[in-house]
Design a protein around this motif. Structure first.
Motif, PDB file in Angstrom:
ATOM      1  N   VAL A  19      -0.668   0.207  -4.980  1.00  0.00           N
ATOM      2  CA  VAL A  19      -1.198  -0.962  -5.692  1.00  0.00           C
ATOM      3  C   VAL A  19      -1.130  -0.684  -7.196  1.00  0.00           C
ATOM      4  O   VAL A  19      -1.737   0.267  -7.675  1.00  0.00           O
ATOM      5  CB  VAL A  19      -2.650  -1.265  -5.263  1.00  0.00           C
ATOM      6  N   PRO A  20      -0.384  -1.514  -7.937  1.00  0.00           N
ATOM      7  CA  PRO A  20      -0.252  -1.255  -9.379  1.00  0.00           C
ATOM      8  C   PRO A  20      -1.543  -1.526 -10.139  1.00  0.00           C
ATOM      9  O   PRO A  20      -2.267  -2.457  -9.831  1.00  0.00           O
ATOM     10  CB  PRO A  20       0.844  -2.237  -9.810  1.00  0.00           C
ATOM     11  N   LYS A  21      -1.802  -0.683 -11.117  1.00  0.00           N
ATOM     12  CA  LYS A  21      -2.975  -0.875 -11.971  1.00  0.00           C
ATOM     13  C   LYS A  21      -2.627  -1.577 -13.275  1.00  0.00           C
ATOM     14  O   LYS A  21      -3.508  -1.945 -14.031  1.00  0.00           O
ATOM     15  CB  LYS A  21      -3.638   0.474 -12.275  1.00  0.00           C
ATOM     16  N   ASP A  22      -1.328  -1.774 -13.522  1.00  0.00           N
ATOM     17  CA  ASP A  22      -0.902  -2.363 -14.784  1.00  0.00           C
ATOM     18  C   ASP A  22      -0.644  -3.867 -14.692  1.00  0.00           C
ATOM     19  O   ASP A  22      -0.118  -4.460 -15.626  1.00  0.00           O
ATOM     20  CB  ASP A  22       0.355  -1.657 -15.291  1.00  0.00           C
ATOM     21  N   LYS A  23      -1.023  -4.478 -13.570  1.00  0.00           N
ATOM     22  CA  LYS A  23      -0.855  -5.926 -13.378  1.00  0.00           C
ATOM     23  C   LYS A  23      -2.136  -6.495 -12.779  1.00  0.00           C
ATOM     24  O   LYS A  23      -2.936  -5.762 -12.198  1.00  0.00           O
ATOM     25  CB  LYS A  23       0.285  -6.218 -12.403  1.00  0.00           C
ATOM     26  N   LEU A  24      -2.277  -7.803 -12.898  1.00  0.00           N
ATOM     27  CA  LEU A  24      -3.350  -8.471 -12.178  1.00  0.00           C
ATOM     28  C   LEU A  24      -3.036  -8.369 -10.691  1.00  0.00           C
ATOM     29  O   LEU A  24      -1.914  -8.661 -10.273  1.00  0.00           O
ATOM     30  CB  LEU A  24      -3.433  -9.951 -12.564  1.00  0.00           C
ATOM     31  N   VAL A  25      -3.997  -7.935  -9.912  1.00  0.00           N
ATOM     32  CA  VAL A  25      -3.838  -7.854  -8.464  1.00  0.00           C
ATOM     33  C   VAL A  25      -4.635  -9.005  -7.865  1.00  0.00           C
ATOM     34  O   VAL A  25      -5.856  -9.073  -8.014  1.00  0.00           O
ATOM     35  CB  VAL A  25      -4.341  -6.504  -7.908  1.00  0.00           C
ATOM     36  N   ALA A  26      -3.924  -9.919  -7.204  1.00  0.00           N
ATOM     37  CA  ALA A  26      -4.565 -11.063  -6.557  1.00  0.00           C
ATOM     38  C   ALA A  26      -4.606 -10.790  -5.061  1.00  0.00           C
ATOM     39  O   ALA A  26      -3.567 -10.755  -4.406  1.00  0.00           O
ATOM     40  CB  ALA A  26      -3.787 -12.342  -6.850  1.00  0.00           C
ATOM     41  N   THR A  27      -5.796 -10.569  -4.537  1.00  0.00           N
ATOM     42  CA  THR A  27      -5.935 -10.273  -3.111  1.00  0.00           C
ATOM     43  C   THR A  27      -5.833 -11.564  -2.310  1.00  0.00           C
ATOM     44  O   THR A  27      -6.308 -12.614  -2.738  1.00  0.00           O
ATOM     45  CB  THR A  27      -7.261  -9.557  -2.814  1.00  0.00           C
ATOM     46  N   PHE A  28      -5.196 -11.478  -1.132  1.00  0.00           N
ATOM     47  CA  PHE A  28      -4.936 -12.681  -0.350  1.00  0.00           C
ATOM     48  C   PHE A  28      -5.089 -12.438   1.143  1.00  0.00           C
ATOM     49  O   PHE A  28      -4.614 -11.443   1.684  1.00  0.00           O
ATOM     50  CB  PHE A  28      -3.507 -13.180  -0.612  1.00  0.00           C
ATOM     51  N   CYS A  29      -5.777 -13.371   1.791  1.00  0.00           N
ATOM     52  CA  CYS A  29      -5.784 -13.546   3.243  1.00  0.00           C
ATOM     53  C   CYS A  29      -6.265 -14.970   3.496  1.00  0.00           C
ATOM     54  O   CYS A  29      -6.934 -15.564   2.642  1.00  0.00           O
ATOM     55  CB  CYS A  29      -6.656 -12.516   3.958  1.00  0.00           C
ATOM     56  N   PRO A  30      -5.919 -15.550   4.635  1.00  0.00           N
ATOM     57  CA  PRO A  30      -6.235 -16.972   4.858  1.00  0.00           C
ATOM     58  C   PRO A  30      -7.714 -17.337   4.807  1.00  0.00           C
ATOM     59  O   PRO A  30      -8.071 -18.357   4.239  1.00  0.00           O
ATOM     60  CB  PRO A  30      -5.670 -17.249   6.247  1.00  0.00           C
ATOM     61  N   GLU A  31      -8.577 -16.503   5.352  1.00  0.00           N
ATOM     62  CA  GLU A  31      -9.986 -16.884   5.396  1.00  0.00           C
ATOM     63  C   GLU A  31     -10.826 -16.243   4.302  1.00  0.00           C
ATOM     64  O   GLU A  31     -12.026 -16.425   4.255  1.00  0.00           O
ATOM     65  CB  GLU A  31     -10.587 -16.597   6.779  1.00  0.00           C
ATOM     66  N   LYS A  32     -10.221 -15.507   3.418  1.00  0.00           N
ATOM     67  CA  LYS A  32     -10.830 -14.905   2.224  1.00  0.00           C
ATOM     68  C   LYS A  32     -11.775 -13.734   2.500  1.00  0.00           C
ATOM     69  O   LYS A  32     -12.209 -13.081   1.569  1.00  0.00           O
ATOM     70  CB  LYS A  32     -11.579 -15.934   1.354  1.00  0.00           C
ATOM     71  N   ILE A  33     -12.112 -13.466   3.756  1.00  0.00           N
ATOM     72  CA  ILE A  33     -13.033 -12.360   4.047  1.00  0.00           C
ATOM     73  C   ILE A  33     -12.378 -11.033   3.694  1.00  0.00           C
ATOM     74  O   ILE A  33     -12.943 -10.222   2.957  1.00  0.00           O
ATOM     75  CB  ILE A  33     -13.493 -12.385   5.519  1.00  0.00           C
ATOM     76  N   ARG A  34     -11.178 -10.810   4.200  1.00  0.00           N
ATOM     77  CA  ARG A  34     -10.481  -9.558   3.898  1.00  0.00           C
ATOM     78  C   ARG A  34     -10.097  -9.491   2.424  1.00  0.00           C
ATOM     79  O   ARG A  34     -10.134  -8.422   1.819  1.00  0.00           O
ATOM     80  CB  ARG A  34      -9.245  -9.395   4.781  1.00  0.00           C
ATOM     81  N   ALA A  35      -9.737 -10.632   1.837  1.00  0.00           N
ATOM     82  CA  ALA A  35      -9.398 -10.654   0.409  1.00  0.00           C
ATOM     83  C   ALA A  35     -10.606 -10.249  -0.425  1.00  0.00           C
ATOM     84  O   ALA A  35     -10.480  -9.514  -1.410  1.00  0.00           O
ATOM     85  CB  ALA A  35      -8.899 -12.035   0.006  1.00  0.00           C
ATOM     86  N   THR A  36     -11.782 -10.711  -0.039  1.00  0.00           N
ATOM     87  CA  THR A  36     -13.014 -10.367  -0.752  1.00  0.00           C
ATOM     88  C   THR A  36     -13.339  -8.886  -0.583  1.00  0.00           C
ATOM     89  O   THR A  36     -13.723  -8.215  -1.548  1.00  0.00           O
ATOM     90  CB  THR A  36     -14.178 -11.244  -0.263  1.00  0.00           C
ATOM     91  N   LEU A  37     -13.169  -8.366   0.630  1.00  0.00           N
ATOM     92  CA  LEU A  37     -13.412  -6.940   0.855  1.00  0.00           C
ATOM     93  C   LEU A  37     -12.419  -6.089   0.065  1.00  0.00           C
ATOM     94  O   LEU A  37     -12.801  -5.074  -0.530  1.00  0.00           O
ATOM     95  CB  LEU A  37     -13.330  -6.605   2.348  1.00  0.00           C
ATOM     96  N   ALA A  38     -11.153  -6.513   0.030  1.00  0.00           N
ATOM     97  CA  ALA A  38     -10.142  -5.790  -0.744  1.00  0.00           C
ATOM     98  C   ALA A  38     -10.487  -5.828  -2.229  1.00  0.00           C
ATOM     99  O   ALA A  38     -10.363  -4.823  -2.932  1.00  0.00           O
ATOM    100  CB  ALA A  38      -8.757  -6.375  -0.493  1.00  0.00           C
ATOM    101  N   TYR A  39     -10.932  -6.983  -2.708  1.00  0.00           N
ATOM    102  CA  TYR A  39     -11.366  -7.147  -4.101  1.00  0.00           C
ATOM    103  C   TYR A  39     -12.470  -6.128  -4.416  1.00  0.00           C
ATOM    104  O   TYR A  39     -12.388  -5.379  -5.390  1.00  0.00           O
ATOM    105  CB  TYR A  39     -11.858  -8.576  -4.303  1.00  0.00           C
ATOM    106  N   ALA A  40     -13.498  -6.091  -3.580  1.00  0.00           N
ATOM    107  CA  ALA A  40     -14.621  -5.174  -3.808  1.00  0.00           C
ATOM    108  C   ALA A  40     -14.175  -3.717  -3.733  1.00  0.00           C
ATOM    109  O   ALA A  40     -14.594  -2.886  -4.549  1.00  0.00           O
ATOM    110  CB  ALA A  40     -15.733  -5.445  -2.796  1.00  0.00           C
ATOM    111  N   TYR A  41     -13.308  -3.417  -2.782  1.00  0.00           N
ATOM    112  CA  TYR A  41     -12.833  -2.039  -2.642  1.00  0.00           C
ATOM    113  C   TYR A  41     -12.034  -1.604  -3.875  1.00  0.00           C
ATOM    114  O   TYR A  41     -12.249  -0.513  -4.403  1.00  0.00           O
ATOM    115  CB  TYR A  41     -11.993  -1.882  -1.372  1.00  0.00           C
ATOM    116  N   LEU A  42     -11.130  -2.466  -4.327  1.00  0.00           N
ATOM    117  CA  LEU A  42     -10.331  -2.116  -5.504  1.00  0.00           C
ATOM    118  C   LEU A  42     -11.214  -1.915  -6.734  1.00  0.00           C
ATOM    119  O   LEU A  42     -10.997  -0.967  -7.505  1.00  0.00           O
ATOM    120  CB  LEU A  42      -9.264  -3.187  -5.765  1.00  0.00           C
ATOM    121  N   ILE A  43     -12.200  -2.766  -6.910  1.00  0.00           N
ATOM    122  CA  ILE A  43     -13.151  -2.599  -8.018  1.00  0.00           C
ATOM    123  C   ILE A  43     -13.858  -1.249  -7.907  1.00  0.00           C
ATOM    124  O   ILE A  43     -13.999  -0.520  -8.886  1.00  0.00           O
ATOM    125  CB  ILE A  43     -14.186  -3.751  -8.043  1.00  0.00           C
TER     126      ILE A  43
END
Length: 127
Positions: free
Chosen positions: A69-93
């Motif tokens: 996962v690159p740190k030099d770009k905006l990382v937009a997390t994606f999944c259809p129901e947003k649950i995994r995207a939200t967890l990925a967001y929190a994990y990356l932070i």
């Protein structure tokens, strides 16, 4: 890092949408090389409908693939129901990523954006 981020997630933060990015803004940033989509759907989902805006790392495989996962770009997390995207967001932070947002779109809306007009614009911007 995550603790500090959570402490700032008050009503203003959540209603401002600062943790999300819309599909049009994402595509604009992606075209200019400033963003990538982190698709955290499972391989079975990707086999049915895939997007070439970034990388696919299923959420359960993200910890062991964090170096992809690159740190030099905006990382937009994606999944259809947003649950995994939200967890990925929190994990990356929590792992020190600072430029992360949840892609606020469905797979259908994202697919709808990929029309001949957009593809033509992308090709023209490559010239």
């Amino acid at each position: 890092m995550l603790k500090e981020k959570i402490m700032k997630m008050d009503i203003e933060f959540l209603t401002s949408g600062g943790h999300k990015i819309g599909v049009d803004k994402f595509i604009e940033l992606w075209k200019s090389g400033k963003a990538i989509m982190l698709d955290v759907r499972f391989k079975e989902e990707v086999n049915l409908c895939s997007f070439n805006f970034g990388i696919n790392i299923p959420l359960d495989q993200l910890p062991q693939n964090l170096d992809k996962v690159p740190k030099d770009k905006l990382v937009a997390t994606f999944c259809p129901e947003k649950i995994r995207a939200t967890l990925a967001y929190a994990y990356l932070i929590s792992e020190g990523f600072e430029n992360v947002k949840i892609l606020a779109t469905s797979a259908a809306d994202l697919a709808d954006k990929i029309r001949p007009g957009l593809i033509r614009k992308l090709k023209e911007s490559d010239r």
